[in-house]
Design a protein around this motif. Structure first.
Motif, PDB file in Angstrom:
ATOM      1  N   ARG A 187      65.494  67.549 -29.173  1.00 31.97           N
ATOM      2  CA  ARG A 187      64.698  68.143 -28.102  1.00 31.97           C
ATOM      3  C   ARG A 187      63.475  68.868 -28.643  1.00 31.97           C
ATOM      4  NH1 ARG A 187      67.257  68.450 -22.997  1.00 31.97           N
ATOM      5  NH2 ARG A 187      69.187  67.264 -23.068  1.00 31.97           N
ATOM      6  N   LYS A 198      68.777  61.853 -28.857  1.00 28.12           N
ATOM      7  CA  LYS A 198      69.539  62.522 -27.804  1.00 28.12           C
ATOM      8  C   LYS A 198      70.774  61.693 -27.446  1.00 28.12           C
ATOM      9  CE  LYS A 198      66.999  64.229 -24.308  1.00 28.12           C
ATOM     10  NZ  LYS A 198      65.819  64.371 -23.401  1.00 28.12           N
ATOM     11  N   ASN A 228      72.587  71.958 -31.649  1.00 27.47           N
ATOM     12  CA  ASN A 228      72.585  72.528 -30.297  1.00 27.47           C
ATOM     13  C   ASN A 228      71.773  71.648 -29.342  1.00 27.47           C
ATOM     14  OD1 ASN A 228      73.168  74.753 -28.374  1.00 27.47           O
ATOM     15  ND2 ASN A 228      70.944  74.954 -28.405  1.00 27.47           N
ATOM     16  N   ASP A 229      70.642  71.133 -29.829  1.00 26.75           N
ATOM     17  CA  ASP A 229      69.858  70.163 -29.042  1.00 26.75           C
ATOM     18  C   ASP A 229      70.738  68.965 -28.649  1.00 26.75           C
ATOM     19  OD1 ASP A 229      67.545  71.651 -29.305  1.00 26.75           O
ATOM     20  OD2 ASP A 229      66.497  70.224 -30.597  1.00 26.75           O
ATOM     21  N   SER A 231      73.878  68.729 -28.507  1.00 25.80           N
ATOM     22  CA  SER A 231      75.058  69.059 -27.681  1.00 25.80           C
ATOM     23  C   SER A 231      74.774  68.947 -26.187  1.00 25.80           C
ATOM     24  CB  SER A 231      75.539  70.481 -28.001  1.00 25.80           C
ATOM     25  OG  SER A 231      74.695  71.464 -27.417  1.00 25.80           O
ATOM     26  N   LYS A 232      73.504  68.965 -25.821  1.00 22.39           N
ATOM     27  CA  LYS A 232      73.151  68.912 -24.395  1.00 22.39           C
ATOM     28  C   LYS A 232      73.272  67.500 -23.820  1.00 22.39           C
ATOM     29  CE  LYS A 232      70.336  72.974 -25.089  1.00 22.39           C
ATOM     30  NZ  LYS A 232      69.006  73.524 -25.326  1.00 22.39           N
ATOM     31  N   THR A 233      73.286  66.497 -24.703  1.00 21.43           N
ATOM     32  CA  THR A 233      73.483  65.119 -24.230  1.00 21.43           C
ATOM     33  C   THR A 233      74.739  64.487 -24.828  1.00 21.43           C
ATOM     34  OG1 THR A 233      71.835  64.539 -25.916  1.00 21.43           O
ATOM     35  CG2 THR A 233      71.116  64.433 -23.617  1.00 21.43           C
ATOM     36  N   PRO A 235      77.800  66.252 -26.294  1.00 21.98           N
ATOM     37  CA  PRO A 235      78.691  67.329 -26.752  1.00 21.98           C
ATOM     38  C   PRO A 235      79.863  66.813 -27.571  1.00 21.98           C
ATOM     39  CG  PRO A 235      78.882  66.966 -24.365  1.00 21.98           C
ATOM     40  CD  PRO A 235      77.700  66.189 -24.824  1.00 21.98           C
ATOM     41  N   THR A 264      75.653  76.412 -26.847  1.00 20.22           N
ATOM     42  CA  THR A 264      75.505  75.944 -25.462  1.00 20.22           C
ATOM     43  C   THR A 264      76.834  75.435 -24.918  1.00 20.22           C
ATOM     44  OG1 THR A 264      73.193  75.344 -25.814  1.00 20.22           O
ATOM     45  CG2 THR A 264      74.313  74.270 -23.987  1.00 20.22           C
TER      46      THR A 264
END
Length: 267
Positions: A187, A198, A228-229, A231-233, A235, A264
């Motif tokens: 990200r 991603k 962490n970036d 993990s948003k798509t 996890p 997150t």
């Protein structure tokens, strides 16, 4: 007064006049982000071109700046760097590229990053080879712009870039090691996302594994932010990798990265 000992002002209005004047003449480096944002880049450009006896480059570059749809510090920075590259090609003038790459001003060295990133003649191997000295720059601003300036090239040549950047993870310089993850964050900050990473963070697994116990907090923060970036798509990928690392490498460095990586997910 040595600039390395100078503390930057907390707000633009608190920057002493003498500091701002010297920044705009390119005589000192910015001490913090507040100063970096306060530099008048068009004044600085005029002073750099006057100093190097290239005032004929000024008007075409200023026209590019005026034509920007959105004028921000970053877009102006990019327009000036791209404009200097265009003038250097037009005038067969490689010396100006050398001058700005070694300039006292960190903002001028930031322009240099775009003369590398926007050069259509360079293949990705050459772009990465040329940007490395800026990735290792002692100034935080130059290091950030160095990856921003070439991110679109990395995205277009993703797998080849990841292969080259894997070799950077063994550098003795923490700034170069950090570049390998910061430049490829899925990200990222203030930049285009890398859609492929991603969805397929596994492509960066070798780089992540190489840095999972890095001794530098600067690198650890970047690796943690990378995950962490992701993990948003994905996890699942981040949770599985963190579990694996906990079993294989429960060092304080790895545990610190894992905490940042899961922030997150664990909200």
């Amino acid at each position: 007064m040595e600039e390395v000992k100078r503390k930057g002002a907390r707000s633009t209005k608190d920057i002493p006049t003498w500091v701002l004047e010297q920044l705009n003449r390119g005589e000192i480096e910015t001490a913090n982000l507040v100063e970096w944002l306060a530099v008048n880049q068009t004044k600085l450009l005029e002073n750099v071109l006057k100093e190097s006896d290239r005032m004929e480059y000024l008007d075409p570059i200023l026209t590019d700046v005026r034509n920007l749809k959105k004028q921000t510090v970053n877009t102006i920075n990019e327009a000036i760097g791209t404009g200097i590259l265009a003038e250097s090609i037009l005038n067969n003038d490689s010396d100006i590229l050398s001058i700005i790459s070694k300039h006292k001003s960190d903002v001028v060295r930031c322009w240099s990053a775009y003369t590398i990133g926007k050069n259509q003649e360079f293949k990705i191997e050459e772009i990465l080879a040329q940007i490395q000295f800026l990735a290792a720059d002692k100034h935080f601003g130059v290091r950030e712009i160095s990856w921003l300036a070439i991110r679109s090239s990395i995205i277009r040549n993703l797998e080849e870039s990841l292969e080259i950047l894997l070799s950077w993870t063994s550098s003795e310089d923490e700034n170069i090691r950090r570049f390998a993850t910061e430049a490829t964050r899925p990200r990222g900050v203030w930049c285009e996302h890398i859609e492929k990473l991603k969805q397929e963070p596994e492509l960066s697994l070798k780089i992540l594994n190489a840095l999972k116990s890095d001794p530098s907090k600067y690198v650890q923060d970047s690796v943690g932010n990378w995950l962490n970036d992701a993990s948003k798509t994905r996890p699942d990928f981040v949770k599985d990798l963190c579990e694996k690392w906990k079993k294989e490498s429960a060092t304080k460095e790895t545990l610190y990265i894992i905490k940042k990586a899961l922030r997150t997910i664990e909200k």
